[in-house]
Design a protein around this motif. Structure first.
Motif, PDB file in Angstrom:
ATOM      1  N   GLN B 276       0.844  -1.285   0.079  1.00  0.00           N
ATOM      2  CA  GLN B 276       0.071  -0.057  -0.007  1.00  0.00           C
ATOM      3  C   GLN B 276       0.950   1.295  -0.060  1.00  0.00           C
ATOM      4  OE1 GLN B 276      -2.161   0.350   3.494  1.00  0.00           O
ATOM      5  NE2 GLN B 276      -0.192  -0.118   4.797  1.00  0.00           N
ATOM      6  N   PHE B 277       0.485   2.304  -0.358  1.00  0.00           N
ATOM      7  CA  PHE B 277       1.059   3.674  -0.176  1.00  0.00           C
ATOM      8  C   PHE B 277       0.289   4.878   0.141  1.00  0.00           C
ATOM      9  CE2 PHE B 277      -0.979   6.081  -3.637  1.00  0.00           C
ATOM     10  CZ  PHE B 277      -1.702   5.115  -4.688  1.00  0.00           C
ATOM     11  N   LYS B 278      -0.939   4.670   0.623  1.00  0.00           N
ATOM     12  CA  LYS B 278      -1.740   5.849   1.002  1.00  0.00           C
ATOM     13  C   LYS B 278      -1.614   6.054   2.601  1.00  0.00           C
ATOM     14  CE  LYS B 278      -4.932   6.859  -2.612  1.00  0.00           C
ATOM     15  NZ  LYS B 278      -6.446   6.465  -3.263  1.00  0.00           N
ATOM     16  N   ASN B 279      -1.002   5.008   3.267  1.00  0.00           N
ATOM     17  CA  ASN B 279      -0.604   5.295   4.524  1.00  0.00           C
ATOM     18  C   ASN B 279       0.468   6.127   4.754  1.00  0.00           C
ATOM     19  OD1 ASN B 279       0.994   3.275   3.597  1.00  0.00           O
ATOM     20  ND2 ASN B 279       1.542   2.395   5.363  1.00  0.00           N
ATOM     21  N   ILE B 280       1.206   6.241   3.484  1.00  0.00           N
ATOM     22  CA  ILE B 280       2.218   7.412   3.244  1.00  0.00           C
ATOM     23  C   ILE B 280       2.053   8.702   2.930  1.00  0.00           C
ATOM     24  CG2 ILE B 280       4.589   7.784   2.245  1.00  0.00           C
ATOM     25  CD1 ILE B 280       4.538   4.616   2.058  1.00  0.00           C
ATOM     26  N   SER B 281       1.131   8.620   1.776  1.00  0.00           N
ATOM     27  CA  SER B 281       0.776   9.903   1.146  1.00  0.00           C
ATOM     28  C   SER B 281      -0.626  10.780   1.666  1.00  0.00           C
ATOM     29  CB  SER B 281       0.740   9.636  -0.378  1.00  0.00           C
ATOM     30  OG  SER B 281      -0.383   8.877  -0.605  1.00  0.00           O
ATOM     31  N   GLY B 282      -1.347   9.762   2.111  1.00  0.00           N
ATOM     32  CA  GLY B 282      -2.557  10.240   2.641  1.00  0.00           C
ATOM     33  C   GLY B 282      -3.461  10.102   1.346  1.00  0.00           C
ATOM     34  N   GLU B 283      -4.656  10.472   1.450  1.00  0.00           N
ATOM     35  CA  GLU B 283      -5.630  10.563   0.253  1.00  0.00           C
ATOM     36  C   GLU B 283      -5.588  12.152  -0.239  1.00  0.00           C
ATOM     37  OE1 GLU B 283      -6.770   9.408  -2.421  1.00  0.00           O
ATOM     38  OE2 GLU B 283      -8.471   8.257  -1.813  1.00  0.00           O
ATOM     39  N   SER B 284      -5.424  12.278  -1.849  1.00  0.00           N
ATOM     40  CA  SER B 284      -5.581  13.461  -2.449  1.00  0.00           C
ATOM     41  C   SER B 284      -6.116  13.178  -4.001  1.00  0.00           C
ATOM     42  CB  SER B 284      -4.516  14.295  -2.248  1.00  0.00           C
ATOM     43  OG  SER B 284      -3.398  13.968  -3.224  1.00  0.00           O
ATOM     44  N   PHE B 285      -6.144  14.126  -4.834  1.00  0.00           N
ATOM     45  CA  PHE B 285      -6.458  14.015  -6.132  1.00  0.00           C
ATOM     46  C   PHE B 285      -5.163  13.615  -6.706  1.00  0.00           C
ATOM     47  CE2 PHE B 285     -10.047  17.530  -5.694  1.00  0.00           C
ATOM     48  CZ  PHE B 285     -11.002  16.639  -6.005  1.00  0.00           C
ATOM     49  N   THR B 286      -4.146  13.819  -6.176  1.00  0.00           N
ATOM     50  CA  THR B 286      -3.025  13.366  -6.858  1.00  0.00           C
ATOM     51  C   THR B 286      -2.115  12.467  -5.964  1.00  0.00           C
ATOM     52  OG1 THR B 286      -1.776  15.414  -6.176  1.00  0.00           O
ATOM     53  CG2 THR B 286      -2.352  15.562  -8.413  1.00  0.00           C
ATOM     54  N   ALA B 287      -2.809  11.636  -5.267  1.00  0.00           N
ATOM     55  CA  ALA B 287      -2.012  10.478  -4.463  1.00  0.00           C
ATOM     56  C   ALA B 287      -1.386   9.643  -5.191  1.00  0.00           C
ATOM     57  CB  ALA B 287      -3.214   9.865  -3.463  1.00  0.00           C
ATOM     58  N   SER B 288      -2.018   9.381  -6.374  1.00  0.00           N
ATOM     59  CA  SER B 288      -1.266   8.288  -7.333  1.00  0.00           C
ATOM     60  C   SER B 288      -0.117   8.498  -7.865  1.00  0.00           C
ATOM     61  CB  SER B 288      -2.032   7.809  -8.366  1.00  0.00           C
ATOM     62  OG  SER B 288      -2.531   9.116  -9.189  1.00  0.00           O
ATOM     63  N   ALA B 289       0.383  10.116  -7.952  1.00  0.00           N
ATOM     64  CA  ALA B 289       1.685  10.401  -8.316  1.00  0.00           C
ATOM     65  C   ALA B 289       2.781   9.966  -7.357  1.00  0.00           C
ATOM     66  CB  ALA B 289       1.864  12.040  -8.373  1.00  0.00           C
ATOM     67  N   TYR B 290       2.512   9.769  -6.059  1.00  0.00           N
ATOM     68  CA  TYR B 290       3.210   9.363  -5.152  1.00  0.00           C
ATOM     69  C   TYR B 290       3.274   7.779  -5.355  1.00  0.00           C
ATOM     70  CZ  TYR B 290       5.781   7.434  -1.191  1.00  0.00           C
ATOM     71  OH  TYR B 290       6.473   6.513  -0.263  1.00  0.00           O
ATOM     72  N   GLY B 291       2.241   7.255  -5.508  1.00  0.00           N
ATOM     73  CA  GLY B 291       2.145   5.656  -5.669  1.00  0.00           C
ATOM     74  C   GLY B 291       3.328   5.295  -6.791  1.00  0.00           C
ATOM     75  N   HIS B 292       3.145   6.061  -7.980  1.00  0.00           N
ATOM     76  CA  HIS B 292       4.304   5.802  -8.974  1.00  0.00           C
ATOM     77  C   HIS B 292       5.613   6.036  -8.433  1.00  0.00           C
ATOM     78  CE1 HIS B 292       0.470   6.177 -11.525  1.00  0.00           C
ATOM     79  NE2 HIS B 292       1.061   5.630 -12.378  1.00  0.00           N
ATOM     80  N   HIS B 293       5.723   7.117  -7.773  1.00  0.00           N
ATOM     81  CA  HIS B 293       7.220   7.448  -7.185  1.00  0.00           C
ATOM     82  C   HIS B 293       7.625   6.128  -6.284  1.00  0.00           C
ATOM     83  CE1 HIS B 293      10.560   9.344  -5.248  1.00  0.00           C
ATOM     84  NE2 HIS B 293       9.690   8.949  -3.927  1.00  0.00           N
ATOM     85  N   LEU B 294       6.720   5.671  -5.469  1.00  0.00           N
ATOM     86  CA  LEU B 294       7.079   4.548  -4.560  1.00  0.00           C
ATOM     87  C   LEU B 294       7.412   3.534  -5.288  1.00  0.00           C
ATOM     88  CD1 LEU B 294       7.364   3.482  -1.565  1.00  0.00           C
ATOM     89  CD2 LEU B 294       5.105   3.037  -1.664  1.00  0.00           C
ATOM     90  N   ALA B 295       6.654   3.048  -6.281  1.00  0.00           N
ATOM     91  CA  ALA B 295       6.808   1.892  -7.123  1.00  0.00           C
ATOM     92  C   ALA B 295       8.085   2.186  -7.832  1.00  0.00           C
ATOM     93  CB  ALA B 295       5.868   1.778  -8.268  1.00  0.00           C
ATOM     94  N   PHE B 305       9.450  -1.298   1.425  1.00  0.00           N
ATOM     95  CA  PHE B 305       9.857  -0.546   2.773  1.00  0.00           C
ATOM     96  C   PHE B 305       8.852  -1.017   3.769  1.00  0.00           C
ATOM     97  CE2 PHE B 305      11.334   1.789  -0.977  1.00  0.00           C
ATOM     98  CZ  PHE B 305      12.491   2.139  -0.521  1.00  0.00           C
ATOM     99  N   GLN B 306       9.372  -0.572   5.032  1.00  0.00           N
ATOM    100  CA  GLN B 306       8.669  -0.855   6.207  1.00  0.00           C
ATOM    101  C   GLN B 306       7.143  -0.205   6.088  1.00  0.00           C
ATOM    102  OE1 GLN B 306       9.126   0.808   9.840  1.00  0.00           O
ATOM    103  NE2 GLN B 306      10.266   2.838   9.161  1.00  0.00           N
ATOM    104  N   ASN B 307       6.280  -0.964   6.794  1.00  0.00           N
ATOM    105  CA  ASN B 307       4.702  -0.275   6.595  1.00  0.00           C
ATOM    106  C   ASN B 307       4.245  -0.246   5.387  1.00  0.00           C
ATOM    107  OD1 ASN B 307       5.086   0.082   9.416  1.00  0.00           O
ATOM    108  ND2 ASN B 307       5.703   2.121   9.219  1.00  0.00           N
ATOM    109  N   THR B 308       4.712  -0.867   4.280  1.00  0.00           N
ATOM    110  CA  THR B 308       3.817  -1.066   3.117  1.00  0.00           C
ATOM    111  C   THR B 308       3.166  -2.269   2.584  1.00  0.00           C
ATOM    112  OG1 THR B 308       6.140  -1.468   1.737  1.00  0.00           O
ATOM    113  CG2 THR B 308       5.430   1.020   2.029  1.00  0.00           C
ATOM    114  N   LEU B 309       4.053  -3.309   2.866  1.00  0.00           N
ATOM    115  CA  LEU B 309       3.734  -4.774   2.618  1.00  0.00           C
ATOM    116  C   LEU B 309       2.233  -4.985   3.563  1.00  0.00           C
ATOM    117  CD1 LEU B 309       4.452  -6.991   0.799  1.00  0.00           C
ATOM    118  CD2 LEU B 309       5.531  -8.184   2.713  1.00  0.00           C
ATOM    119  N   VAL B 310       1.274  -5.494   2.643  1.00  0.00           N
ATOM    120  CA  VAL B 310       0.153  -5.670   3.417  1.00  0.00           C
ATOM    121  C   VAL B 310      -0.216  -7.200   3.145  1.00  0.00           C
ATOM    122  CG1 VAL B 310      -2.451  -5.410   3.234  1.00  0.00           C
ATOM    123  CG2 VAL B 310      -1.010  -3.554   2.670  1.00  0.00           C
ATOM    124  N   SER B 311       0.029  -7.972   2.315  1.00  0.00           N
ATOM    125  CA  SER B 311      -0.156  -9.322   2.309  1.00  0.00           C
ATOM    126  C   SER B 311       0.728  -9.900   1.321  1.00  0.00           C
ATOM    127  CB  SER B 311      -1.591  -9.677   1.865  1.00  0.00           C
ATOM    128  OG  SER B 311      -1.775  -9.408   0.694  1.00  0.00           O
TER     129      SER B 311
END
Lengths: 398, 342
Positions: B276-295, B305-311
């Motif tokens: 997951q990535f929204k525990n890092i970025s939070g929700e916003s109209f452009t949260a997915s930009a961060y999702g792409h960055h994290l990937a 990274f820690q706190n990202t793996l869900v299952s």
């Protein structure tokens, strides 16, 4: 592989009226749509504006919106213009459903949210859901798509006063690249206290009717409106037996990189945008017959644009006019409004008069005084905005 | 359409700007929204310019500069920005002035900086970059529109493109978004938590020495039914000639709130590791930009990274990441990212 891009429909709402015919008639008869505000509740009740002459209630009726919620004029104007465009194109439900929509706007639902914000500041009870959920620019695009029952790709461009010129460019690029077949592209912006006071604080509003390209020009008049074009690939147009009214042959966007709000005196960004448009058009013998200028009426814009045009055309500038003394500066809608005027100029083989011109700029150009017939194969339309954003489009006769 | 990621940087509510210590230290936000953990801007941006910049501009310029440095690009071939709400701090400031002064004499500064394309315009001005300069503001697809334009630029022959997404929050925006049930305003709300930040990328047409990941393909679609998601994902993998087993990690924009779409995706990809990535970025109209960055950073560092793996289990190497996000069930995004072959 490069696909040709045709204009197969157009629709417009401006201070000159509802629909292409009403707008063209006003331009022919040389009647301006600019007057003191009737519907915008502002303290600046004498500042002339290019207001669409209808209340929100009657606009909602025209747009077929029965929502009890306050709906932004940006949405209503957009819906009315976009519907005219798809009707003109003769798109059936299925064709419409698969079409994309790229819309441009600068302030989106600001005309509603500025009032809700005011109530909020004063501690009055406001129903937030009804106002702020339509504030963002993307809302109007989604609302127009829903109104037209369109489920293709949606996009919203917000590059200040060049927004809707850029939507037409974007649609043309996507069609040229073969990624989409049909896109409705244009823009919509309503008058708001926010923009009126904003331009007023910059001291670039003319207290009288604006005088683009005049030696004694004092500034611009704000306007509101919406306009959309249906753009199609040649294959898509032929497959459904649609009519091509014009072709988008050139487009270019460049940044002036000079100042956040002012244009460079030499018109560097404008020059580059026009040059790019010529390069895309790819024809060395392309002769522009008419330039629909950005021509806002501010000292800065008209000087900068004149210099860019003189440089591009080696001082042999074609027939030129600004139509902003008819419509006002409709911000995010301006590029599309003037794209419709450009298409109408090609269809009718005429140029528009640069209304309210007394004395042309001493070191500038000689704009057209009156509506008159001339032979037109290619039109250049310019739109420039805050953030140094400069865009030029070339429309050609089919 | 493919683009190589040759530089990227992000400012988020967590420590993401310093890539050396990426997400090492976890910030516990005690507030009802996640405000950005900002770097010392004075080391990155000219202090004279810094004074006049609102936070969204600072976050964006700093991220853009860093991405450009990584990619060794001085003047990008295009500057493309996605922002859902634009420069709201200055918008609010000017609105307040209009109201307080009852449309009297106003200073234009906040108005000048309030337009959505101030971010891209400022970047062009600071870099003296005359190239294509676009800003998209399209709800949950603001960044996706920008990314599509960036990839189109590369296809048209541009060598490199600066593309990013940014949104900022003010207390009033947070309150309003809570009131319209877009985000939670207290912890009992079963709604997403609002966040802010900026994520920028340099995408290049060709792989170069700086490239570490690639955007293989991306698709944005609207208003699907929960039952449509499976078909959309299978179709997307098919057109990239991949099976779900070829995906090393699925990165999703879920945030602990019950959600049929993410459940359907989780069910479809149940054999895969899911992060997951929204525990890092939070929700916003452009949260997915961060999702792409994290990937991209995960592919670069070969690290989950820690706190990202869900299952599921991280298999030790990452060749392909499938990103899936949606905003309010309306704007959906699928992007396939890959590691660059060395």
């Amino acid at each position: 592989m490069s696909h040709r891009v045709f204009v197969s429909g157009y629709g417009i709402v401006s201070a000159l009226g509802f629909g292409a015919e009403a707008n063209l008639n006003a331009l022919k008869q040389q009647v301006t749509g600019i007057a003191p505000p009737q519907f915008l509740k502002t303290k600046h009740c004498t500042l002339p504006v290019g207001e669409v002459k209808a209340s929100n209630e009657s606009l909602a009726e025209m747009a077929g919106v029965s929502d009890k919620k306050p709906v932004s004029r940006t949405v209503l104007l957009g819906l009315i213009a976009a519907r005219e465009a798809v009707e003109k194109a003769g798109l059936d439900e299925g064709q419409l459903r698969t079409s994309g929509l790229i819309s441009g706007t600068t302030v989106g639902g600001m005309d509603i949210s500025e009032h809700a914000y005011q109530s909020l500041q004063k501690g009055e009870r406001v129903d937030y859901t009804k106002s702020f959920s339509g504030h963002d620019c993307g809302h109007s695009t989604q609302a127009i798509a829903t109104g037209l029952r369109l489920s293709g790709a949606l996009s919203t461009i917000s590059t200040a006063c060049s927004s809707s010129a850029n939507t037409i460019m974007q649609a043309a690029r996507l069609i040229k690249a073969g990624q989409v077949e049909r896109v409705i592209a244009g823009g919509t912006d309503a008058l708001s206290l926010f923009t009126l006071n904003g331009f007023n604080s910059l001291k670039i509003l003319d207290a009288e009717l604006c005088k683009p390209f005049d030696e004694h020009r004092q500034g611009l008049n704000l306007g509101e409106g919406a306009a959309y074009l249906v753009l199609e690939s040649e294959a898509a147009l032929n497959a459904r037996g649609g009519v091509a009214y014009a072709e988008v042959t050139g487009y270019g966007n460049a940044n002036d990189a000079y100042h956040q709000t002012a244009s460079s005196p030499e018109g560097k960004g404008a020059f580059l945008a026009i040059k790019k448009a010529f390069e895309i058009a790819g024809k060395t013998d392309l002769t522009i017959d008419y330039v629909n200028a950005h021509g806002t009426g501010t000292a800065n814009n008209d000087l900068s644009e004149s210099n860019a045009l003189k440089m591009i055309f080696n001082d042999q500038v074609p027939a030129l006019s600004s139509t902003k003394s008819y419509t006002g500066h409709t911000l995010g809608a301006a590029g599309a409004v003037e794209a419709v005027f450009s298409v109408l100029a090609i269809l009718g083989q005429h140029v528009y008069g640069n209304y309210n011109l007394s004395l042309p700029m001493s070191d500038g150009l000689e704009p057209e005084r009156n509506f008159r017939s001339i032979k037109i194969d290619h039109v250049l339309s310019n739109s420039f905005g805050f953030g140094g954003n400069c865009s030029s489009l070339i429309f050609s006769k089919v | 359409m493919k683009g190589y990621i040759s530089g990227t940087a992000a400012i988020t509510p967590q420590h993401t700007f310093d890539t050396g210590r990426y997400l090492e230290e976890w910030v516990d936000h005690q507030t009802s929204y996640l405000s950005a953990t900002e770097p010392a801007y004075r080391e990155i941006i000219d202090p004279k310019l810094l004074r006049r910049m609102s936070r969204i501009i600072k976050m964006s310029v700093a991220s853009a500069y860093k991405a450009m440095q990584m990619a060794k690009v001085e003047i990008p071939g295009a500057v493309i920005v996605g922002t859902g709400l634009g420069c709201v701090q200055d918008t609010e400031k000017f609105l307040k002035e209009i109201i307080d002064n009852e449309e009297g004499i106003l200073s234009p500064t906040a108005f000048i900086q309030s337009t959505h394309n101030t971010i891209a315009g400022q970047i062009a001005l600071m870099l003296q970059c005359p190239n294509h300069n676009f800003t998209f503001s399209n709800r949950g697809h603001s960044f996706e529109n920008a990314l599509e334009d960036a990839l189109l630029q590369l296809q048209e022959g541009v060598e490199h493109v600066l593309v990013g997404g940014a949104d900022e929050i003010t207390p009033i925006v947070h309150e309003l978004m809570g009131s319209i049930r877009c985000v939670s305003i207290n912890q009992e709300d079963q709604l997403s938590v609002l966040g802010e930040g900026a994520a920028f990328f340099i995408l290049t047409k060709d792989q170069n020495e700086q490239s570490f990941a690639a955007i293989e393909d991306t698709v944005a679609f609207n208003n699907p039914l929960v039952d449509d998601v499976r078909g959309k994902v299978v179709q997307f993998l098919d057109r990239n000639e991949l099976a779900s087993a070829d995906i090393d990690l699925v990165l999703m924009g879920h945030n602990g709130v019950a959600d049929g779409f993410f459940d359907a995706m989780g069910d479809l990809m149940k054999e895969n590791a899911i992060a997951q990535f929204k525990n890092i970025s939070g929700e916003s109209f452009t949260a997915s930009a961060y999702g792409h960055h994290l990937a991209a950073v995960m592919l670069q560092k070969q690290q989950v990274f820690q706190n990202t793996l869900v299952s599921g289990k991280f298999g030790g190497s990452l060749d392909r990441i499938l990103l899936y996000n949606h905003y309010k069930g309306v704007n959906h995004t699928l992007t396939l990212l890959s590691k660059c072959p060395s």
